[in-house]
Design a protein around this motif. Sequence first.
Motif, mmCIF file in Angstrom:
data_model
loop_
_atom_site.group_PDB
_atom_site.id
_atom_site.type_symbol
_atom_site.label_atom_id
_atom_site.label_comp_id
_atom_site.label_asym_id
_atom_site.label_seq_id
_atom_site.Cartn_x
_atom_site.Cartn_y
_atom_site.Cartn_z
ATOM 1 N N LYS A 161 -42.425 48.955 -24.768
ATOM 2 C CA LYS A 161 -41.011 49.327 -24.851
ATOM 3 C C LYS A 161 -40.668 50.406 -23.830
ATOM 4 O O LYS A 161 -39.581 50.396 -23.233
ATOM 5 C CB LYS A 161 -40.693 49.822 -26.256
ATOM 6 N N LEU A 162 -41.612 51.335 -23.640
ATOM 7 C CA LEU A 162 -41.380 52.395 -22.662
ATOM 8 C C LEU A 162 -41.255 51.825 -21.257
ATOM 9 O O LEU A 162 -40.368 52.230 -20.474
ATOM 10 C CB LEU A 162 -42.519 53.415 -22.740
ATOM 11 N N LEU A 163 -42.127 50.874 -20.947
ATOM 12 C CA LEU A 163 -42.076 50.244 -19.631
ATOM 13 C C LEU A 163 -40.780 49.456 -19.454
ATOM 14 O O LEU A 163 -40.182 49.442 -18.358
ATOM 15 C CB LEU A 163 -43.297 49.322 -19.443
ATOM 16 N N CYS A 164 -40.368 48.797 -20.512
ATOM 17 C CA CYS A 164 -39.094 48.055 -20.461
ATOM 18 C C CYS A 164 -37.922 49.005 -20.227
ATOM 19 O O CYS A 164 -37.000 48.710 -19.431
ATOM 20 C CB CYS A 164 -38.877 47.269 -21.755
ATOM 21 N N PHE A 165 -37.969 50.127 -20.933
ATOM 22 C CA PHE A 165 -36.907 51.126 -20.785
ATOM 23 C C PHE A 165 -36.861 51.665 -19.359
ATOM 24 O O PHE A 165 -35.784 51.769 -18.738
ATOM 25 C CB PHE A 165 -37.136 52.266 -21.777
ATOM 26 N N ILE A 166 -38.041 51.983 -18.824
ATOM 27 C CA ILE A 166 -38.119 52.505 -17.449
ATOM 28 C C ILE A 166 -37.629 51.449 -16.463
ATOM 29 O O ILE A 166 -36.911 51.746 -15.490
ATOM 30 C CB ILE A 166 -39.558 52.945 -17.117
ATOM 31 N N SER A 167 -38.016 50.193 -16.725
ATOM 32 C CA SER A 167 -37.609 49.103 -15.831
ATOM 33 C C SER A 167 -36.093 48.927 -15.833
ATOM 34 O O SER A 167 -35.458 48.729 -14.774
ATOM 35 C CB SER A 167 -38.285 47.811 -16.273
ATOM 36 N N LYS A 168 -35.474 49.009 -17.016
ATOM 37 C CA LYS A 168 -34.016 48.881 -17.117
ATOM 38 C C LYS A 168 -33.305 50.017 -16.372
ATOM 39 O O LYS A 168 -32.306 49.803 -15.686
ATOM 40 C CB LYS A 168 -33.587 48.870 -18.576
ATOM 41 N N LYS A 169 -33.810 51.220 -16.546
ATOM 42 C CA LYS A 169 -33.231 52.378 -15.866
ATOM 43 C C LYS A 169 -33.286 52.207 -14.354
ATOM 44 O O LYS A 169 -32.338 52.541 -13.625
ATOM 45 C CB LYS A 169 -33.969 53.653 -16.277
ATOM 46 N N LYS A 170 -34.421 51.678 -13.920
ATOM 47 C CA LYS A 170 -34.604 51.478 -12.481
ATOM 48 C C LYS A 170 -33.618 50.450 -11.939
ATOM 49 O O LYS A 170 -33.023 50.620 -10.855
ATOM 50 C CB LYS A 170 -36.039 51.038 -12.219
ATOM 51 N N ILE A 171 -33.434 49.370 -12.703
ATOM 52 C CA ILE A 171 -32.499 48.317 -12.294
ATOM 53 C C ILE A 171 -31.071 48.855 -12.239
ATOM 54 O O ILE A 171 -30.299 48.585 -11.301
ATOM 55 C CB ILE A 171 -32.591 47.106 -13.243
ATOM 56 N N GLN A 172 -30.680 49.621 -13.259
ATOM 57 C CA GLN A 172 -29.343 50.213 -13.310
ATOM 58 C C GLN A 172 -29.107 51.149 -12.125
ATOM 59 O O GLN A 172 -28.026 51.174 -11.518
ATOM 60 C CB GLN A 172 -29.142 50.969 -14.619
ATOM 61 N N LYS A 173 -30.136 51.901 -11.791
ATOM 62 C CA LYS A 173 -30.017 52.846 -10.681
ATOM 63 C C LYS A 173 -29.837 52.117 -9.363
ATOM 64 O O LYS A 173 -29.052 52.527 -8.494
ATOM 65 C CB LYS A 173 -31.256 53.727 -10.640
ATOM 66 N N GLU A 174 -30.551 51.011 -9.208
ATOM 67 C CA GLU A 174 -30.455 50.216 -7.990
ATOM 68 C C GLU A 174 -29.056 49.607 -7.853
ATOM 69 O O GLU A 174 -28.490 49.497 -6.748
ATOM 70 C CB GLU A 174 -31.525 49.118 -7.988
#
Length: 517
Positions: free
Chosen positions: A501-514
């Motif tokens: 879940k943490l990795l998913c959360f980090i991945s989503k944040k990264k996508i949003q930032k991009e």
Amino acid sequence: MNKCVFFVIALILKSNVDSAKILAVFPMTAPSHYFLGNALLRGLAEKGHDVTMISPFIENNPPKNGSYRDIVLTGFMENFQKLRKEINIFDMEKANPLFLIPLMVKLMLEMSENTLQHSNVQGLINSDEKFDVVIVEQFNNEAHKAFASHFKAPLILFSTIGASSWVNPLVGNSQPLAYVPEPLLSYSSEMTFNQRLINTIMYSIQQLCFHWYLVPQQNKLVKKYFPSNLELDDVLYNASIVLLNSHPSLNQPVPYVPNMIDVGGFHVQPVKKLPKDLQEFLANAKEGVIYFSLGSNIKSAEMPVEKREVFLKTFSKLKQKILWKWEDDVLPGQPSNVKLGKWLPQQDILAHPNIKLFITHGGLLSTTETVYHGVPVLAIPFAGDQKLNALRTVNQGYGLSLGYRDVTEETLSEKINELLTNPKYREMAKSKSKSFHDRLVKPMDMAIYWVEYVIRHGGAQHLRVASLDLPLYKYFLLDVIVSLLIIILVVLVVVYIIIKKLLCFISKKKIQKEKIN
């Protein structure tokens, strides 16, 4: 020092109890087994107890104190002699130890039933006699333990070979297979991988055979020959103590539970004067004497001619005299330096200072007696625990071993000369003897004390370890291990989910930032 003397005196005085009625069951036809049982029962009788012994032998010179009674298993020795003719003991060295397990089980079942159905024994079972304690030799004769239940008396086991897989499970004693070999295997405590593997397989087969076949069959004998509605399970794991014919100076040090008592050497008697002919033979041997005996079961006179000639030719070349236990009237080709005897007082002979070497089959009694008197050994083992005893002799440095198949003039002469000329063997034999004698209490006094202790304390149940009452899953902590594995698995799963879940959360944040960029 004064405290030690006081403790010994107090221990011996405390062991005194009123005259007790003691039943002992020693049904084995091997004289060496009887010698041990007879020595123990004589010692108890001499302390004033009333003893009864079930065995194939007769005590012709009962002790003057107390009371000694034989219940003789008539016919046993005749059957034993027939069996001996069917089995060539000189071929036993080649026998595979795995094949010996079913043979032993078969023979012990027959012996157990023959004992219980014997008219003399049935007369005792159906009598109104009472006993304060029952002593049973432990040798896969489990049904005989029911004598204790039948007479409502505490049970004492006697192990002729010390602690082993034949007795350890019955009192909850551990047996680490990594360094404790099976009695029928000639392994030391330092086993190779292959030896540890074979040792584990041997132990497992022996235990499976014991629990899944021998015990059920022995239980049938209990139900068949005892009038009461007895169950073998009620007494199988309920021995008060086990008297072990062993000692750490002689046997491998192994773990013991509190009710296992070392009394090895208790059968050794004070040195007696030798017959005149033997005394003169030993005293007049300027170069010393080699004593040669293959024990009470193996008869030198039945040795194949080719092997006998090897011993004759080797002995004839020695400057020492040879005292040979030979069971026949004549020894063809007997050298001038060889004296024969159908029966020889072994303990008194080994005690003579002119004995330089003992050539033996490696039986435990002979091994014990040679250590007791500090004599170097050449062991030529055949069967049973003899190979293990021979290996210990070599490992402990007071003797050498030679396989019977390997006996030639060259090998026999080489071993004898090494033992006679190298002083290290005699020095080690004397050192072992010193260790064997260095005890706070004499072994016979120890044995008597613990038998009387069991009587005084009504079976001494406080010595019994709790593991005997635990189911296997508790003893091996299987429930604990499973619980820990489940906990570890749950923790790993939770950690995995959190990380995922943490990795998913980090991945989503990264996508949003991009996307914002």
